[in-house]
Structures are given as structure tokens and as C-alpha cells.
Design an enzyme around this catalytic site. Structure first.
Site, mmCIF file in Angstrom:
data_model
loop_
_atom_site.group_PDB
_atom_site.id
_atom_site.type_symbol
_atom_site.label_atom_id
_atom_site.label_comp_id
_atom_site.label_asym_id
_atom_site.label_seq_id
_atom_site.Cartn_x
_atom_site.Cartn_y
_atom_site.Cartn_z
ATOM 1 N N TYR A 31 0.829 -1.208 0.000
ATOM 2 C CA TYR A 31 0.000 0.000 0.000
ATOM 3 C C TYR A 31 0.856 1.248 0.000
ATOM 4 C CZ TYR A 31 0.974 1.106 4.911
ATOM 5 O OH TYR A 31 1.593 1.458 6.075
ATOM 6 N N ARG A 50 8.281 3.822 -4.833
ATOM 7 C CA ARG A 50 8.350 2.907 -3.685
ATOM 8 C C ARG A 50 7.344 1.769 -3.823
ATOM 9 N NH1 ARG A 50 7.773 5.461 2.170
ATOM 10 N NH2 ARG A 50 5.601 5.615 1.545
ATOM 11 N N ARG A 99 -7.273 -20.850 -0.781
ATOM 12 C CA ARG A 99 -6.221 -20.662 0.205
ATOM 13 C C ARG A 99 -5.107 -21.703 0.077
ATOM 14 N NH1 ARG A 99 -4.305 -22.012 5.174
ATOM 15 N NH2 ARG A 99 -3.539 -20.282 6.444
ATOM 16 N N HIS A 101 -0.571 -21.432 0.675
ATOM 17 C CA HIS A 101 0.458 -20.434 0.988
ATOM 18 C C HIS A 101 1.221 -19.963 -0.247
ATOM 19 C CE1 HIS A 101 -0.532 -21.755 4.985
ATOM 20 N NE2 HIS A 101 0.214 -20.808 5.498
ATOM 21 N N LYS A 146 6.581 -1.920 1.999
ATOM 22 C CA LYS A 146 5.388 -1.295 2.592
ATOM 23 C C LYS A 146 4.217 -2.261 2.442
ATOM 24 C CE LYS A 146 3.450 3.307 3.220
ATOM 25 N NZ LYS A 146 3.497 3.206 4.677
ATOM 26 N N GLU A 178 12.430 2.990 14.010
ATOM 27 C CA GLU A 178 11.456 3.951 13.479
ATOM 28 C C GLU A 178 10.158 3.810 14.277
ATOM 29 O OE1 GLU A 178 10.112 3.056 9.473
ATOM 30 O OE2 GLU A 178 10.130 0.903 9.885
ATOM 31 N N LEU A 202 11.332 1.529 6.952
ATOM 32 C CA LEU A 202 10.756 1.955 5.686
ATOM 33 C C LEU A 202 11.503 3.214 5.243
ATOM 34 C CD1 LEU A 202 8.318 1.378 3.724
ATOM 35 C CD2 LEU A 202 7.270 3.377 4.788
HETATM 36 N N1 PDD Z 1 3.096 5.222 7.147
HETATM 37 N N2 PDD Z 1 7.725 4.034 8.773
HETATM 38 C C1 PDD Z 1 6.605 3.295 8.731
HETATM 39 C C2 PDD Z 1 6.584 1.964 9.385
HETATM 40 C C3 PDD Z 1 5.462 3.784 8.048
HETATM 41 O O1 PDD Z 1 4.349 3.036 7.990
HETATM 42 C C4 PDD Z 1 5.516 5.072 7.445
HETATM 43 C C5 PDD Z 1 4.345 5.640 6.702
HETATM 44 C C6 PDD Z 1 6.708 5.806 7.551
HETATM 45 C C7 PDD Z 1 6.853 7.174 6.935
HETATM 46 O O2 PDD Z 1 6.907 7.071 5.541
HETATM 47 P P1 PDD Z 1 6.380 8.270 4.618
HETATM 48 O O3 PDD Z 1 7.160 9.488 4.969
HETATM 49 O O4 PDD Z 1 6.674 7.810 3.254
HETATM 50 O O5 PDD Z 1 4.931 8.412 4.918
HETATM 51 C C8 PDD Z 1 7.799 5.250 8.208
HETATM 52 C C9 PDD Z 1 1.878 5.601 6.460
HETATM 53 C C10 PDD Z 1 1.659 7.068 6.442
HETATM 54 C C11 PDD Z 1 0.716 4.838 7.075
HETATM 55 O O6 PDD Z 1 0.875 3.647 7.273
HETATM 56 O O7 PDD Z 1 -0.330 5.425 7.340
#
Ligand code: PDD
Length: 279
Positions: A31, A50, A99, A101, A146, A178, A202
Site C-alpha cells: 500500500y 516505492r 487458500r 500459501h 510497505k 522507526e 521503511l
Molecule cells: N506510514 N515508517 C513506517 C513503518 C510507516 O508506515 C511510514 C508511513 C513511515 C513514513 O513514511 P512516509 O514518509 O513515506 O509516509 C515510516 C503511512 C503514512 C501509514 O501507514 O499510514
């Protein structure tokens, strides 16, 4: 609300996603969340780059994602959000299959979903800063993808909510990685430190913009892990993210950061960021 679902724009109520969708069964999808500032989808190309990388790493066959740029624009327009702050959500899963894996046959169509929602930019948090807690990083070792598998992030953010703080930041092997949905930074003197781009974080788009600002404003920024002990005693702490922008952190667990107010480096980064987004 008008949403995008497999090449069509529909009312959200009309969408029905199969219980056999691999996104539902395995969390097998990726996503992006994009911020729409009135008249601009912020860093849309970076988000699509990304997204392509996440799809490639998971071997989900989507092909060229560039059509999603017009999907995002259309979602803003169809929901009359042109003059609003909004977020666009895009998700692609490996599709619908019995289903099992291992991957379904190559020809299985992916599921694509997109939506746009009004977003409240929390100026109070941006101005006053937030408190955060530190939690063990219990995630897998491909945090660079992501993926919609966000259970540790959801659990961590819930813990933050229950502790009445704004975010939880993860600690892996004693080092700050993070946040649950943000990147984390510590400032010592005039130097900014953040965890190196790797499989453990990320590569945030906002993080990249922070690097750009630092380079331009001659603020030293170093990709180096900071231990949780040092982090608590940083001169300044802030987080970055699509919805968090650059949010100052004024307390880490029970430790007040600096004098309890957002520091000068964070403030100047925020100012530069606001200039970029036109606020
Ligand atoms: N999240 N780290 C993680 C684990 C994240 O899920 C996100 C973003 C970031 C920041 O990335 P960016 O600057 O590209 O938004 C760092 C989004 C906003 C979410 O899951 O809602």
C-alpha cells in the site's frame, strides 16, 4: 464516497472484496498513503517508485503503476476534495485464489483498491510536539517493504494510544529504528541522526524530504543508529511521515527532551518543510 476498485470508480458500498482475497487471508499486499495538499499530490512520483519496489520485492505482478497517478487525481476530484487537505490510500494485493500459501497461478488478477479521505492537519501537534514511548521492535526483517501486514505497528500504536502519547517508536538490538507509522530522528547539537536506510526501516518519503532540506540548509544529517539510552538524552527528537509531516517529540518515555519545547533544528526543518508544501 467514491472509491477505485479494479479499474472502476464505485460508491464504497458497492465494493465487495472476496474472502479469498490474499490480502484478507495472508496480508499479501502492499500500500501507499499520499498526502494531498490543496492542488498537489505530495511526492506522488516517489510514492509510485516505492510502490513499484514493494511489488517487485513481493513478486506481485502489477506492471506499470503510472496509471495510479491519474487514479489518485480522479479520486480527489470525484470526492470534491480539490480544496481540502486529504489522503489518498492505494492498495494492491496478490488477488483472489483458493487458500494455499504458495503463490496462485501467474494469470491471477491482482486486486487494486484506492480511496481518498479528508485529512485534518493537526497544527497543535505540529506546534507543541508530542510525547512518545519506546517499544521492542517485534517486526520481521523486511520493514523496507510497505506491506499491509501491520500487526506489530497496530499493536504498538494502540499501546501509544493507551499510554496517551502520540506515537510508539521501536527499538531493535538496543537501537532506535522507526515509529509505528513514522521515521525517527535525534538531534545532538546541530547534527541530525537517523537509522540507516536498510531492511529494518521503511525508506520514508518524508524522511527523504528531510534529507533534502538538511542538504540544502547545510544541516549535517548522519545515517547512524542511535541507542535507546542516547535517544532519551538527545537535544531534540522528531518524527517524520506523510501524515505526521515533521512532528517534534518533547518526551520519550518519562524523559523530557531538551527543555520540553520543540528545539531550533526541528523548528527550522518544519519551516522549510512548510515552505515546500505551501502552508
Ligand atoms: N506510514 N515508517 C513506517 C513503518 C510507516 O508506515 C511510514 C508511513 C513511515 C513514513 O513514511 P512516509 O514518509 O513515506 O509516509 C515510516 C503511512 C503514512 C501509514 O501507514 O499510514
Amino acid at each position: 464516497m467514491i472509491v477505485y476498485y479494479n479499474d472502476r470508480y464505485l460508491s464504497k458500498d458497492e465494493v465487495s472484496i472476496s474472502p479469498d482475497d490474499r490480502g484478507f487471508v495472508f496480508g499479501d499486499g502492499v500500500y501507499e498513503v499520499i498526502y494531498y495538499y490543496p492542488r498537489q499530490l505530495f511526492e506522488m512520483d516517489s510514492h509510485l517508485t516505492r510502490l513499484t519496489r514493494s511489488l517487485t520485492e513481493l513478486r506481485i505482478n502489477y506492471g506499470d503503476v503510472s496509471n495510479l497517478k491519474s487514479v489518485a487525481k480522479n479520486l480527489i476530484e470525484k470526492n470534491n476534495l480539490q480544496d481540502n487537505h486529504a489522503t489518498v490510500y492505494l492498495q494492491i494485493t496478490r488477488g483472489v485464489a483458493k487458500r494455499a500459501h504458495a503463490f496462485p497461478p501467474k494469470a491471477t488478477p491482482v486486486t487494486v483498491y484506492g480511496s481518498a479521505s479528508p485529512f485534518h492537519r493537526d497544527e497543535q501537534k505540529l506546534h507543541n510536539g508530542i510525547k512518545i514511548i519506546l517499544l521492542p521492535d517485534i517486526r520481521w526483517s523486511r520493514c523496507d517493504i510497505k506491506s499491509v501486514c501491520l500487526l506489530p505497528n497496530a499493536l504498538g500504536n494502540q499501546q501509544a494510544k493507551e499510554a496517551q502519547v502520540g506515537e510508539a517508536i521501536f527499538v531493535r538490538d538496543g537501537m532506535i529504528t522507526e515509529g509505528t507509522h513514522t521515521n525517527a530522528f535525534a538531534v545532538f547539537g546541530n547534527t541530525v541522526y537517523t537509522y540507516p536506510k536498510s531492511n529494518y526501516i521503511l525508506a520514508g518519503i518524508t524522511r527523504k524530504v528531510v534529507f533534502d532540506i538538511c542538504r540544502q540548509d547545510r544541516i549535517e544529517i548522519i545515517e547512524e543508529p542511535v541507542s535507546q539510552e542516547r535517544f532519551r538524552f538527545a537535544d531534540e527528537v522528531f518524527i517524520s511521515g506523510t501524515t505526521a509531516e515533521i512532528t517534534p517529540v518533547i518526551q520519550v518515555d518519562n524523559h523530557t527532551i531538551g527543555n520540553g519545547n520543540p528545539g531550533p533544528v526541528t523548528r527550522s526543518l518544519q519551516k522549510a518543510f512548510e515552505k515546500i508544501i505551501g502552508q
